[in-house]
Scaffold this motif. Structure first.
Motif, PDB file in Angstrom:
ATOM      1  N   CYS A  75      13.240  -1.193 -20.185  1.00 35.33           N
ATOM      2  CA  CYS A  75      12.650  -1.433 -18.956  1.00 35.33           C
ATOM      3  C   CYS A  75      11.568  -2.392 -19.102  1.00 35.33           C
ATOM      4  O   CYS A  75      11.018  -2.449 -20.366  1.00 35.33           O
ATOM      5  CB  CYS A  75      11.995  -0.084 -18.374  1.00 35.33           C
ATOM      6  SG  CYS A  75      10.486   0.241 -18.868  1.00 35.33           S
ATOM      7  N   CYS A  78       8.510  -0.898 -21.348  1.00 35.18           N
ATOM      8  CA  CYS A  78       8.935  -0.913 -22.701  1.00 35.18           C
ATOM      9  C   CYS A  78       9.161  -2.040 -23.360  1.00 35.18           C
ATOM     10  O   CYS A  78       8.690  -2.229 -24.626  1.00 35.18           O
ATOM     11  CB  CYS A  78      10.236  -0.068 -22.851  1.00 35.18           C
ATOM     12  SG  CYS A  78      10.061   1.577 -22.539  1.00 35.18           S
ATOM     13  N   ARG A  89       0.603   3.721 -23.437  1.00 32.38           N
ATOM     14  CA  ARG A  89       0.943   2.810 -24.601  1.00 32.38           C
ATOM     15  C   ARG A  89       1.347   1.437 -24.246  1.00 32.38           C
ATOM     16  O   ARG A  89       0.994   0.533 -25.130  1.00 32.38           O
ATOM     17  CB  ARG A  89       2.152   3.239 -25.290  1.00 32.38           C
ATOM     18  CG  ARG A  89       3.542   2.956 -24.666  1.00 32.38           C
ATOM     19  CD  ARG A  89       4.600   4.191 -25.085  1.00 32.38           C
ATOM     20  NE  ARG A  89       5.413   4.213 -24.123  1.00 32.38           N
ATOM     21  CZ  ARG A  89       6.212   3.327 -23.754  1.00 32.38           C
ATOM     22  NH1 ARG A  89       6.469   2.265 -24.418  1.00 32.38           N
ATOM     23  NH2 ARG A  89       7.149   3.467 -22.421  1.00 32.38           N
ATOM     24  N   CYS A 109       7.933   5.360 -17.392  1.00 30.99           N
ATOM     25  CA  CYS A 109       8.404   4.029 -16.897  1.00 30.99           C
ATOM     26  C   CYS A 109       9.989   4.181 -17.103  1.00 30.99           C
ATOM     27  O   CYS A 109      10.340   3.324 -15.982  1.00 30.99           O
ATOM     28  CB  CYS A 109       7.781   2.970 -17.948  1.00 30.99           C
ATOM     29  SG  CYS A 109       8.525   3.203 -19.673  1.00 30.99           S
ATOM     30  N   CYS A 110      10.620   4.917 -17.743  1.00 30.76           N
ATOM     31  CA  CYS A 110      11.864   4.821 -17.458  1.00 30.76           C
ATOM     32  C   CYS A 110      12.552   6.158 -18.273  1.00 30.76           C
ATOM     33  O   CYS A 110      11.910   7.084 -19.075  1.00 30.76           O
ATOM     34  CB  CYS A 110      12.652   3.738 -18.303  1.00 30.76           C
ATOM     35  SG  CYS A 110      12.021   3.520 -19.982  1.00 30.76           S
TER      36      CYS A 110
HETATM   37 ZN   LIG Z   1      10.271   2.137 -20.235  1.00 27.88          ZN
END
Ligand SMILES: [Zn+2]
Length: 231
Positions: A75, A78, A89, A109-110
């Motif tokens: 993603c 990431c 992060r 996020c994913c």
């Molecule tokens: Zn992600």
């Protein structure tokens, strides 16, 4: 174009214009209009701007293709293309990655890497469709194709018995002169085109255009996806 439009891919990704995107992609970037063929300059860039922003939300290839052609995708959060305060992060990443606002309820996020069999990504392209980088790349591809066409008949035909009577060294030397002549022809044509006021990417004006060095460079360098409008 028939390959345009949104297709459901999975719960973890959206397939759009031959590219995988995060499901967090904002609604206003989901159904974008492309510039008319005749659009130039600032008018064209206004159409490209949302495509450039949307490209930041794309999934980035992490691994593959393996022997079956399966690829794995990460993603944009990431992969470091975007940052959000929801995902601490990502805030330690480069500030070059745009900071986006997401609903506070969005905690992840994913759900990890997404895998895609090749049949699901038949039209995937290296440079996201509709972006400024994509337009520049298409212009370059057209330039390369027109040189190929020139050498295969448009300007001179180097295939059909052109140098049949010579040895390899002489052929190589003569082909060099032929290509130089094609270059001169193209440069003149390009200058004529500029004189007509045709819209060209600004950064190409400073360089000699149409040389083989350029052509080889075009094939090797993919323009940065993060690049804004040229000039
Ligand atoms: Zn992600």
């Amino acid at each position: 174009m028939s390959q345009r439009g949104i297709r459901p891919f999975s719960k973890e990704a959206i397939l759009m214009d031959g590219q995988l995107f995060s499901t967090l992609l904002p609604n206003e970037l989901r159904d974008l209009a492309t510039a008319p063929m005749t659009a130039t300059g600032a008018y064209r860039r206004a159409y490209e701007e949302p495509f450039n922003r949307r490209a930041r939300w794309r999934l980035v290839r992490h691994a593959g293709p393996d022997k079956d052609g399966v690829t794995w995708w990460r993603c944009p959060f990431c992969a470091g293309l975007l940052r959000s305060r929801n995902f601490p992060r990502t805030m330690r990443r480069s500030v070059k990655a745009p900071l986006v606002i997401l609903p506070t309820s969005q905690q992840r996020c994913c759900c990890g890497t997404v895998s895609a069999p090749p049949a699901d990504l038949p039209l995937v392209q290296k440079i996201p469709f509709g972006t400024t980088a994509w337009r520049i790349s298409m212009n370059r591809r057209m330039a390369v194709e027109s040189v190929n066409a020139a050498l295969k008949g448009g300007y001179v035909n180097v295939i059909r018995g052109f140098f049949r009577v010579f040895g390899l060294v002489k052929i190589t030397a003569l082909l060099g002169f032929t290509i130089a002549a094609v270059n001169l022809d193209r440069i003149r044509s390009h200058e004529a085109k500029l004189a007509e006021g045709q819209d060209q990417p600004a950064r190409r004006k400073q360089r000699r255009v149409g040389t083989w060095q350029d052509m080889i460079g075009y094939l090797e360098e993919a323009p940065s996806l993060s690049a804004g409008p040229p000039g």
